[in-house]
Design a protein around this motif. Structure first.
Motif, mmCIF file in Angstrom:
data_model
loop_
_atom_site.group_PDB
_atom_site.id
_atom_site.type_symbol
_atom_site.label_atom_id
_atom_site.label_comp_id
_atom_site.label_asym_id
_atom_site.label_seq_id
_atom_site.Cartn_x
_atom_site.Cartn_y
_atom_site.Cartn_z
ATOM 1 N N LEU A 40 0.842 -1.199 0.000
ATOM 2 C CA LEU A 40 0.000 0.000 0.000
ATOM 3 C C LEU A 40 0.873 1.244 0.000
ATOM 4 O O LEU A 40 1.531 1.555 0.994
ATOM 5 N N ASP A 41 0.892 1.928 -1.138
ATOM 6 C CA ASP A 41 1.588 3.205 -1.273
ATOM 7 C C ASP A 41 0.561 4.310 -1.067
ATOM 8 O O ASP A 41 -0.379 4.441 -1.848
ATOM 9 N N VAL A 94 -0.413 -7.030 4.693
ATOM 10 C CA VAL A 94 -0.312 -5.800 3.917
ATOM 11 C C VAL A 94 0.949 -5.046 4.338
ATOM 12 O O VAL A 94 1.159 -4.818 5.536
ATOM 13 N N GLY A 95 1.767 -4.672 3.379
ATOM 14 C CA GLY A 95 2.918 -3.821 3.655
ATOM 15 C C GLY A 95 2.499 -2.378 3.429
ATOM 16 O O GLY A 95 2.203 -1.995 2.301
ATOM 17 N N VAL A 96 2.445 -1.586 4.503
ATOM 18 C CA VAL A 96 1.892 -0.236 4.430
ATOM 19 C C VAL A 96 2.981 0.816 4.599
ATOM 20 O O VAL A 96 3.686 0.827 5.615
ATOM 21 N N GLU A 97 3.111 1.688 3.613
ATOM 22 C CA GLU A 97 4.022 2.818 3.750
ATOM 23 C C GLU A 97 3.480 3.740 4.843
ATOM 24 O O GLU A 97 2.318 4.134 4.818
ATOM 25 N N VAL A 101 0.996 10.542 5.470
ATOM 26 C CA VAL A 101 -0.372 10.136 5.814
ATOM 27 C C VAL A 101 -0.529 8.632 5.996
ATOM 28 O O VAL A 101 -1.591 8.156 6.388
ATOM 29 N N GLY A 102 0.517 7.886 5.727
ATOM 30 C CA GLY A 102 0.431 6.441 5.869
ATOM 31 C C GLY A 102 0.049 5.988 7.262
ATOM 32 O O GLY A 102 -0.574 4.941 7.447
#
Length: 208
Positions: A40-41, A94-97, A101-102
């Motif tokens: 998730l970018d 999920v790999g979240v940046e 705002v991440g």
């Protein structure tokens, strides 16, 4: 007049490699025999996209089966749509940046999905792109031949120590790199030091 045009930037993803991996297809149904991962970018409501490529891991390869790529919407809109998608594909992780705002996204997702927070730095970006290249070269990564990821890869360049889009966006590229970084393929690529993407120690979240 001595007119010279010098382009110090070099392409990161060769056209041949990009074409070789463009053999996947979109899948709208969940496969109970597979595991699913997403990167998730994140972005604000400006011109950048919120990109969330969803990958199916099966037979030791990652296939891009769905790509969420939307811009100029509120974080509430994105989170609503992402939660529906992650539930539909029963996302394993999920790999979240978490730059910018991440943090908002991971705080809203972590109660329902297993999330790995990733802080993008110059070093971590280098490592994750190297990991993406490795799985592509090993023929363990594929995507549809009409995916926006292709356009972004062909415009993704290295200029000195920096990696960036020469034009347009790199949201899908980074989302894909996040997906690889949390997938089982990450552990197989020992040439890449993923420890520097660290799952960020400063983020005060109960990840698991």
């Amino acid at each position: 007049h001595n007119l010279r045009f010098v382009n110090a930037a070099s392409t990161v993803f060769s056209a041949e490699l990009v074409q070789k991996c463009a053999i996947g297809h979109t899948e709208h149904e969940y496969d109970s025999k597979a595991k699913y991962y997403a990167g998730l970018d994140t972005a604000t409501s400006g011109n950048d996209y919120v990109a969330a490529p969803i990958f199916k891991y099966k037979d030791d390869e990652l296939s891009l089966v769905y790509l969420y790529r939307v811009r100029q919407k509120t974080s509430e809109y994105h989170l609503y749509q992402l939660k529906k998608l992650f539930t539909k594909y029963r996302i394993d992780e999920v790999g979240v940046e978490v730059n910018g705002v991440g943090q908002i996204y991971i705080e809203n997702l972590i109660n329902d999905f297993r999330c790995t927070p990733i802080r993008t730095t110059q070093d971590s970006k280098q490592a994750m792109i190297a990991g993406l290249l490795l799985v592509m070269e090993a023929s363990k990564f594929k995507y549809p031949d009409n995916s926006p990821l292709i356009t972004e890869m062909l415009a993704f360049v290295r200029e000195g120590d920096k990696l960036h889009a020469s034009s347009g966006h790199d949201d899908c590229v980074m989302g894909a790199a996040f997906g690889v970084a949390i997938s089982p393929l990450r552990m197989q690529e020992s040439n890449v030091d993923y420890s520097i993407i660290a799952i960020d120690e400063e983020i005060n979240l109960n990840v698991y």
